[in-house]
Design a protein around this motif. Structure first.
Motif, PDB file in Angstrom:
ATOM      1  N   LYS A   2      66.391   7.977  41.878  1.00 30.48           N
ATOM      2  CA  LYS A   2      65.601   7.716  43.087  1.00 30.48           C
ATOM      3  C   LYS A   2      66.374   6.807  44.028  1.00 30.48           C
ATOM      4  CE  LYS A   2      60.974   8.067  41.275  1.00 30.48           C
ATOM      5  NZ  LYS A   2      59.920   7.225  40.718  1.00 30.48           N
ATOM      6  N   LYS A   3      66.948   5.755  43.419  1.00 31.98           N
ATOM      7  CA  LYS A   3      67.715   4.786  44.203  1.00 31.98           C
ATOM      8  C   LYS A   3      68.843   5.512  44.931  1.00 31.98           C
ATOM      9  CE  LYS A   3      66.399   0.378  43.894  1.00 31.98           C
ATOM     10  NZ  LYS A   3      66.197  -0.287  42.608  1.00 31.98           N
ATOM     11  N   SER A   5      69.182   8.733  45.744  1.00 31.28           N
ATOM     12  CA  SER A   5      68.772   9.626  46.823  1.00 31.28           C
ATOM     13  C   SER A   5      68.299   8.815  48.020  1.00 31.28           C
ATOM     14  CB  SER A   5      67.687  10.596  46.358  1.00 31.28           C
ATOM     15  OG  SER A   5      66.544   9.886  45.970  1.00 31.28           O
ATOM     16  N   PHE A   6      67.693   7.654  47.705  1.00 38.30           N
ATOM     17  CA  PHE A   6      67.254   6.812  48.810  1.00 38.30           C
ATOM     18  C   PHE A   6      68.454   6.294  49.599  1.00 38.30           C
ATOM     19  CE2 PHE A   6      66.141   2.583  50.477  1.00 38.30           C
ATOM     20  CZ  PHE A   6      65.114   2.957  51.326  1.00 38.30           C
ATOM     21  N   LEU A   9      69.870   8.994  51.656  1.00 38.27           N
ATOM     22  CA  LEU A   9      69.041   9.234  52.830  1.00 38.27           C
ATOM     23  C   LEU A   9      69.267   8.152  53.879  1.00 38.27           C
ATOM     24  CD1 LEU A   9      67.029  11.579  53.008  1.00 38.27           C
ATOM     25  CD2 LEU A   9      65.251   9.864  53.054  1.00 38.27           C
ATOM     26  N   VAL A  12      72.308   8.952  55.617  1.00 40.60           N
ATOM     27  CA  VAL A  12      72.055  10.039  56.566  1.00 40.60           C
ATOM     28  C   VAL A  12      71.374   9.500  57.820  1.00 40.60           C
ATOM     29  CG1 VAL A  12      70.736  12.147  56.938  1.00 40.60           C
ATOM     30  CG2 VAL A  12      71.974  11.823  54.805  1.00 40.60           C
ATOM     31  N   PHE A  13      70.405   8.582  57.589  1.00 42.36           N
ATOM     32  CA  PHE A  13      69.725   7.973  58.733  1.00 42.36           C
ATOM     33  C   PHE A  13      70.732   7.308  59.655  1.00 42.36           C
ATOM     34  CE2 PHE A  13      65.474   7.818  56.559  1.00 42.36           C
ATOM     35  CZ  PHE A  13      64.819   8.498  57.561  1.00 42.36           C
ATOM     36  N   THR A  16      72.860   9.983  61.444  1.00 45.38           N
ATOM     37  CA  THR A  16      72.145  10.657  62.522  1.00 45.38           C
ATOM     38  C   THR A  16      71.861   9.667  63.641  1.00 45.38           C
ATOM     39  OG1 THR A  16      70.154  10.327  61.236  1.00 45.38           O
ATOM     40  CG2 THR A  16      71.108  12.525  61.194  1.00 45.38           C
ATOM     41  N   THR A  20      72.756  10.363  67.541  1.00 42.54           N
ATOM     42  CA  THR A  20      71.844  10.404  68.675  1.00 42.54           C
ATOM     43  C   THR A  20      72.299   9.451  69.777  1.00 42.54           C
ATOM     44  OG1 THR A  20      70.454   8.936  67.388  1.00 42.54           O
ATOM     45  CG2 THR A  20      69.738  11.216  67.541  1.00 42.54           C
ATOM     46  N   SER A  23      74.368  11.288  72.276  1.00 36.63           N
ATOM     47  CA  SER A  23      73.747  12.537  72.704  1.00 36.63           C
ATOM     48  C   SER A  23      74.342  13.038  74.012  1.00 36.63           C
ATOM     49  CB  SER A  23      72.245  12.322  72.906  1.00 36.63           C
ATOM     50  OG  SER A  23      71.555  12.594  71.730  1.00 36.63           O
TER      51      SER A  23
ATOM     52  N   LYS B  67      67.801  21.329  69.380  1.00 32.89           N
ATOM     53  CA  LYS B  67      68.575  20.137  69.731  1.00 32.89           C
ATOM     54  C   LYS B  67      69.943  20.040  69.043  1.00 32.89           C
ATOM     55  CE  LYS B  67      68.085  15.111  69.809  1.00 32.89           C
ATOM     56  NZ  LYS B  67      67.177  13.991  69.523  1.00 32.89           N
ATOM     57  N   GLU B  71      73.425  20.083  71.066  1.00 39.17           N
ATOM     58  CA  GLU B  71      74.287  18.899  71.013  1.00 39.17           C
ATOM     59  C   GLU B  71      75.682  19.237  70.494  1.00 39.17           C
ATOM     60  OE1 GLU B  71      73.868  15.798  72.082  1.00 39.17           O
ATOM     61  OE2 GLU B  71      71.842  16.114  72.836  1.00 39.17           O
ATOM     62  N   GLU B 158      66.243  16.486  49.814  1.00 36.97           N
ATOM     63  CA  GLU B 158      64.960  16.028  49.282  1.00 36.97           C
ATOM     64  C   GLU B 158      64.824  14.540  49.544  1.00 36.97           C
ATOM     65  OE1 GLU B 158      65.172  16.877  45.015  1.00 36.97           O
ATOM     66  OE2 GLU B 158      65.557  14.758  44.717  1.00 36.97           O
ATOM     67  N   TYR B 159      63.582  14.107  49.588  1.00 39.59           N
ATOM     68  CA  TYR B 159      63.308  12.720  49.937  1.00 39.59           C
ATOM     69  C   TYR B 159      62.183  12.180  49.073  1.00 39.59           C
ATOM     70  CZ  TYR B 159      61.369   8.846  52.674  1.00 39.59           C
ATOM     71  OH  TYR B 159      60.875   7.637  53.087  1.00 39.59           O
ATOM     72  N   THR B 160      62.480  11.095  48.399  1.00 41.77           N
ATOM     73  CA  THR B 160      61.440  10.379  47.650  1.00 41.77           C
ATOM     74  C   THR B 160      61.416   8.959  48.178  1.00 41.77           C
ATOM     75  OG1 THR B 160      61.974  11.695  45.708  1.00 41.77           O
ATOM     76  CG2 THR B 160      60.637   9.741  45.359  1.00 41.77           C
ATOM     77  N   ASP B 162      61.374   5.229  48.481  1.00 37.37           N
ATOM     78  CA  ASP B 162      61.637   4.234  47.448  1.00 37.37           C
ATOM     79  C   ASP B 162      60.474   3.262  47.394  1.00 37.37           C
ATOM     80  OD1 ASP B 162      62.785   2.807  45.500  1.00 37.37           O
ATOM     81  OD2 ASP B 162      64.136   1.688  46.810  1.00 37.37           O
ATOM     82  N   GLN B 196      67.253  16.129  59.843  1.00 33.98           N
ATOM     83  CA  GLN B 196      68.500  15.747  59.179  1.00 33.98           C
ATOM     84  C   GLN B 196      69.220  16.957  58.610  1.00 33.98           C
ATOM     85  OE1 GLN B 196      67.380  12.737  56.318  1.00 33.98           O
ATOM     86  NE2 GLN B 196      66.388  11.610  57.970  1.00 33.98           N
ATOM     87  N   LEU B 200      72.949  18.146  59.631  1.00 33.11           N
ATOM     88  CA  LEU B 200      74.035  18.285  58.655  1.00 33.11           C
ATOM     89  C   LEU B 200      74.577  19.709  58.637  1.00 33.11           C
ATOM     90  CD1 LEU B 200      72.554  16.244  55.673  1.00 33.11           C
ATOM     91  CD2 LEU B 200      74.583  15.643  57.012  1.00 33.11           C
TER      92      LEU B 200
END
Lengths: 120, 246
Positions: A2-3, A5-6, A9, A12-13, A16, A20, A23, B67, B71, B158-160, B162, B196, B200
């Protein structure tokens, strides 16, 4: 797991987020407004306002996103406001020559409906 | 004795590293020759085919589709207008649209290319203390002139959330986890995850979509997608070695 993948993510945030910032275009709330419109089809006013806002911001930064003029023009076409539909269709065509073919077809359809309206 | 063994071992490791890195780039490498030759300016995104059980997924997906491609420097035909015009033409079912001739579809709009997206996954697995949201999309870009496939990609995310808090109070952590899971259950974060995934899928090096005519890197990103710069430098090294040998 979980850690991990978090963290992924989170990465990724950030990525992204960077994207942006660079842009090419002003999108405003176009994406979320279209999503809301699909979710609640009677929320079309919100979609129109989001398009108008995104276009205004884009015009002031001279980076109106492709398709926004035409999306707004098409909503006006569906609402029967042929003058406004034509206005936005012509703007799309002048900024994006790739749209010429479809815009000409759409404008032809608006002028035929306006002449019908005038006949009455 | 020990030292040479160590050196041998590290050289071996180094060799393995090189081999491994070569292998992964070989697998990842896509053939962009058809894509480059097509020299696209515009993309027509047609409504997505839905393989999930969520009937709303295709519309929600569509709101995020334009978008990222725009872009990348392409003219993207307005997705909602396109959906309505295609429906008016009698293709209200996305499966029919995807089965239609890409040349005919592109011809309706005079588009250079057509992007077909299939929603493979769009689901949320609920549990009391955690919720996992999953999306997976398959993207296929076809030429509007010849109909041939120019690019394809698959993106899984996938997203869980935390929710394993560390407040030092196990009961408070448990309650916090349950709250986070409940929030995710009430409103699964499909849209940010889809945004996202799209970003990607089209923006990643060696597998995404090279920059289009409205992007500053148009025609200048061969190193990022074909890895041509590296090949050239290798060839240069080889020819230099040959010259030395001669």
């Amino acid at each position: 797991m979980k850690k991990k993948s978090f963290l992924l993510l989170l990465g990724v945030f950030f990525l992204t987020g960077c994207a942006t910032n660079n842009s090419l275009y002003s999108w405003g709330n176009y994406e979320s407004a279209l999503y809301k419109y699909y979710k609640k089809p009677d929320s079309i006013e919100g979609y129109i306002q989001a398009l108008e806002k995104a276009i205004l911001k884009g015009e002031s930064n001279s980076n109106v996103a492709p398709g926004l003029y035409a999306e707004l023009g098409y909503i006006y076409l569906e609402q029967g406001d042929m003058a406004k539909a034509q206005e936005y269709f012509l703007k799309e065509k002048s900024v994006w020559p790739e749209s010429t073919y479809i815009i000409d077809k759409l404008i032809a359809s608006t002028s035929s409906s306006t002449s019908e309206g005038e006949d009455k | 004795m020990m030292l040479t063994q160590k050196i041998k071992f590290s050289v071996l490791c180094l060799g393995v590293f090189f081999l491994a890195s070569c292998a992964t780039t070989d697998i990842e490498k896509k053939d962009y020759s058809k894509f480059r030759a097509a020299d696209l300016k515009s993309v027509l995104i047609v409504p997505a085919v839905n393989k999930s059980i969520d009937v709303d997924a295709p519309d929600y997906f569509l709101s995020t589709a334009a978008k990222p491609l725009a872009e990348r420097g392409y003219y993207v035909f307005p997705v909602h207008l396109v959906k309505r015009i295609i429906e008016d033409d009698g293709l209200s079912d996305a499966d029919l649209v995807h089965g239609a001739d890409p040349v005919i579809l592109a011809g309706l709009f005079n588009a250079d290319s057509v992007l077909y997206v299939s929603i493979e996954r769009w689901d949320a697995k609920y549990a009391v203390f955690s919720t996992t949201v999953t999306v997976e999309f398959n993207y296929v870009l076809k030429s509007g002139i010849t109909g041939e496939e120019l690019w394809q990609n698959t993106q899984y995310l996938e997203y869980t959330p935390d929710s394993s808090g560390n407040s030092g109070n196990p009961l408070a952590d448990l309650i916090a986890s349950a709250i986070v899971a409940a929030i995710e259950k009430a409103a699964p974060s499909y849209i940010p995850l889809t945004q996202q995934a799209n970003g990607l899928a089209v923006g990643s090096k060696f597998r995404g979509i090279p920059a289009g005519p409205y992007h500053s890197l148009y025609g200048l990103d061969q190193a990022d997608f074909e890895g041509i710069d590296e090949q050239e430098s290798e060839e240069e090294q080889e020819s230099e070695e040959e010259q030395v040998a001669n």
